[in-house]
Design a protein around this motif. Structure first.
Motif, PDB file in Angstrom:
ATOM      1  N   GLN A  70       0.839  -1.182   0.000  1.00  0.00           N
ATOM      2  CA  GLN A  70       0.000   0.000   0.000  1.00  0.00           C
ATOM      3  C   GLN A  70       0.884   1.246   0.000  1.00  0.00           C
ATOM      4  N   VAL A  71       0.682   2.116  -0.949  1.00  0.00           N
ATOM      5  CA  VAL A  71       1.452   3.352  -1.025  1.00  0.00           C
ATOM      6  C   VAL A  71       0.949   4.327   0.030  1.00  0.00           C
ATOM      7  N   GLN A  72       1.870   4.995   0.665  1.00  0.00           N
ATOM      8  CA  GLN A  72       1.515   6.037   1.636  1.00  0.00           C
ATOM      9  C   GLN A  72       1.931   7.396   1.107  1.00  0.00           C
ATOM     10  N   LEU A  73       1.098   8.384   1.369  1.00  0.00           N
ATOM     11  CA  LEU A  73       1.408   9.767   1.025  1.00  0.00           C
ATOM     12  C   LEU A  73       1.710  10.507   2.312  1.00  0.00           C
ATOM     13  N   VAL A  74       2.874  11.116   2.385  1.00  0.00           N
ATOM     14  CA  VAL A  74       3.294  11.817   3.600  1.00  0.00           C
ATOM     15  C   VAL A  74       3.399  13.296   3.288  1.00  0.00           C
ATOM     16  N   GLU A  75       2.588  14.081   3.992  1.00  0.00           N
ATOM     17  CA  GLU A  75       2.563  15.522   3.783  1.00  0.00           C
ATOM     18  C   GLU A  75       3.462  16.218   4.797  1.00  0.00           C
ATOM     19  N   SER A  76       3.986  17.347   4.388  1.00  0.00           N
ATOM     20  CA  SER A  76       4.778  18.184   5.290  1.00  0.00           C
ATOM     21  C   SER A  76       4.595  19.634   4.885  1.00  0.00           C
ATOM     22  N   GLY A  77       5.011  20.510   5.785  1.00  0.00           N
ATOM     23  CA  GLY A  77       4.822  21.935   5.564  1.00  0.00           C
ATOM     24  C   GLY A  77       3.611  22.419   6.327  1.00  0.00           C
ATOM     25  N   GLY A  78       3.208  23.617   6.073  1.00  0.00           N
ATOM     26  CA  GLY A  78       2.060  24.172   6.770  1.00  0.00           C
ATOM     27  C   GLY A  78       2.464  24.792   8.085  1.00  0.00           C
ATOM     28  N   GLY A  79       1.518  24.811   9.022  1.00  0.00           N
ATOM     29  CA  GLY A  79       1.771  25.457  10.301  1.00  0.00           C
ATOM     30  C   GLY A  79       1.089  26.802  10.358  1.00  0.00           C
ATOM     31  N   LEU A  80       1.627  27.670  11.182  1.00  0.00           N
ATOM     32  CA  LEU A  80       1.051  29.003  11.377  1.00  0.00           C
ATOM     33  C   LEU A  80       1.725  29.993  10.429  1.00  0.00           C
ATOM     34  N   VAL A  81       0.919  30.704   9.655  1.00  0.00           N
ATOM     35  CA  VAL A  81       1.433  31.681   8.699  1.00  0.00           C
ATOM     36  C   VAL A  81       0.665  32.992   8.877  1.00  0.00           C
ATOM     37  N   GLN A  82       1.359  34.088   8.771  1.00  0.00           N
ATOM     38  CA  GLN A  82       0.694  35.387   8.885  1.00  0.00           C
ATOM     39  C   GLN A  82      -0.059  35.715   7.605  1.00  0.00           C
ATOM     40  N   PRO A  83      -1.137  36.462   7.713  1.00  0.00           N
ATOM     41  CA  PRO A  83      -1.835  36.904   6.505  1.00  0.00           C
ATOM     42  C   PRO A  83      -0.880  37.611   5.549  1.00  0.00           C
ATOM     43  N   GLY A  84      -0.999  37.255   4.270  1.00  0.00           N
ATOM     44  CA  GLY A  84      -0.096  37.804   3.270  1.00  0.00           C
ATOM     45  C   GLY A  84       1.184  37.011   3.112  1.00  0.00           C
ATOM     46  N   GLY A  85       1.385  36.048   3.967  1.00  0.00           N
ATOM     47  CA  GLY A  85       2.597  35.245   3.926  1.00  0.00           C
ATOM     48  C   GLY A  85       2.518  34.111   2.927  1.00  0.00           C
ATOM     49  N   SER A  86       3.595  33.333   2.898  1.00  0.00           N
ATOM     50  CA  SER A  86       3.697  32.223   1.944  1.00  0.00           C
ATOM     51  C   SER A  86       4.171  30.969   2.649  1.00  0.00           C
ATOM     52  N   THR A  87       3.845  29.859   2.079  1.00  0.00           N
ATOM     53  CA  THR A  87       4.361  28.587   2.555  1.00  0.00           C
ATOM     54  C   THR A  87       4.172  27.553   1.460  1.00  0.00           C
ATOM     55  N   THR A  88       4.895  26.449   1.573  1.00  0.00           N
ATOM     56  CA  THR A  88       4.792  25.377   0.590  1.00  0.00           C
ATOM     57  C   THR A  88       4.513  24.061   1.288  1.00  0.00           C
ATOM     58  N   LEU A  89       3.529  23.349   0.782  1.00  0.00           N
ATOM     59  CA  LEU A  89       3.224  22.013   1.261  1.00  0.00           C
ATOM     60  C   LEU A  89       3.853  20.995   0.326  1.00  0.00           C
ATOM     61  N   SER A  90       4.311  19.902   0.907  1.00  0.00           N
ATOM     62  CA  SER A  90       4.887  18.817   0.112  1.00  0.00           C
ATOM     63  C   SER A  90       4.134  17.533   0.409  1.00  0.00           C
ATOM     64  N   CYS A  91       4.045  16.693  -0.584  1.00  0.00           N
ATOM     65  CA  CYS A  91       3.391  15.389  -0.417  1.00  0.00           C
ATOM     66  C   CYS A  91       4.250  14.364  -1.141  1.00  0.00           C
ATOM     67  N   ALA A  92       4.884  13.497  -0.376  1.00  0.00           N
ATOM     68  CA  ALA A  92       5.795  12.516  -0.946  1.00  0.00           C
ATOM     69  C   ALA A  92       5.177  11.123  -0.871  1.00  0.00           C
ATOM     70  N   ALA A  93       5.254  10.421  -1.985  1.00  0.00           N
ATOM     71  CA  ALA A  93       4.765   9.049  -2.013  1.00  0.00           C
ATOM     72  C   ALA A  93       5.860   8.102  -1.536  1.00  0.00           C
ATOM     73  N   SER A  94       5.454   7.047  -0.850  1.00  0.00           N
ATOM     74  CA  SER A  94       6.427   6.106  -0.286  1.00  0.00           C
ATOM     75  C   SER A  94       7.028   5.188  -1.333  1.00  0.00           C
ATOM     76  N   ALA A  95       6.450   5.187  -2.538  1.00  0.00           N
ATOM     77  CA  ALA A  95       6.952   4.343  -3.615  1.00  0.00           C
ATOM     78  C   ALA A  95       6.531   4.947  -4.949  1.00  0.00           C
TER      79      ALA A  95
END
Length: 125
Positions: free
Chosen positions: A1-26
């Motif tokens: 079974q393939v797993q998707l692992v997300e990272s990134g996010g958290g608390l960001v101020q309005p107008g700010g930026s961030t990047t989310l990542s999603c990596a597959a285990s295979a």
């Protein structure tokens, strides 16, 4: 079974930026759609952005965005790393939600529909 692992996010101020990542285990073959969804408290899960394989000008497929994020969010994929990204800028409080990545398609006659565990993005000062 393939797993998707997300990272990134958290608390960001309005107008700010961030990047989310999603990596597959295979490696995943037969991908039709890779995408990001989000669910805010008390609301239904909604599509934020996706890439549909095949067609379009890009070898990676055609990107689609919810109207609420057009011009602010960008979805991209790195096939070598089995990873899909969501680059978010000019964030607004209404972007606060749990973000989920999704990969679906079919391979050798079997359909698949994988989901990540979700990652919280909170936009607040």
């Amino acid at each position: 079974q393939v797993q998707l692992v997300e990272s990134g996010g958290g608390l960001v101020q309005p107008g700010g930026s961030t990047t989310l990542s999603c990596a597959a285990s295979a490696n995943i073959f037969g991908i039709r759609i890779m995408g990001w969804y989000r669910q805010a408290p008390g609301k239904q899960r909604e599509m934020v952005a996706n890439i549909i394989s095949g067609g379009g000008a890009s070898m990676y497929g055609t990107s689609n965005y919810a109207d609420s994020v057009k011009g602010r969010f960008t979805i991209s994929r790195d096939n070598a790393k089995n990873t899909v990204y969501l680059h978010m800028r000019n964030l607004k409080p209404e972007d606060t939600a749990v973000y989920y990545c999704n990969v679906n398609g079919d391979w050798v006659g079997k359909t698949f529909d994988y989901w990540g565990q979700g990652t919280q993005v909170t936009v607040s000062s």
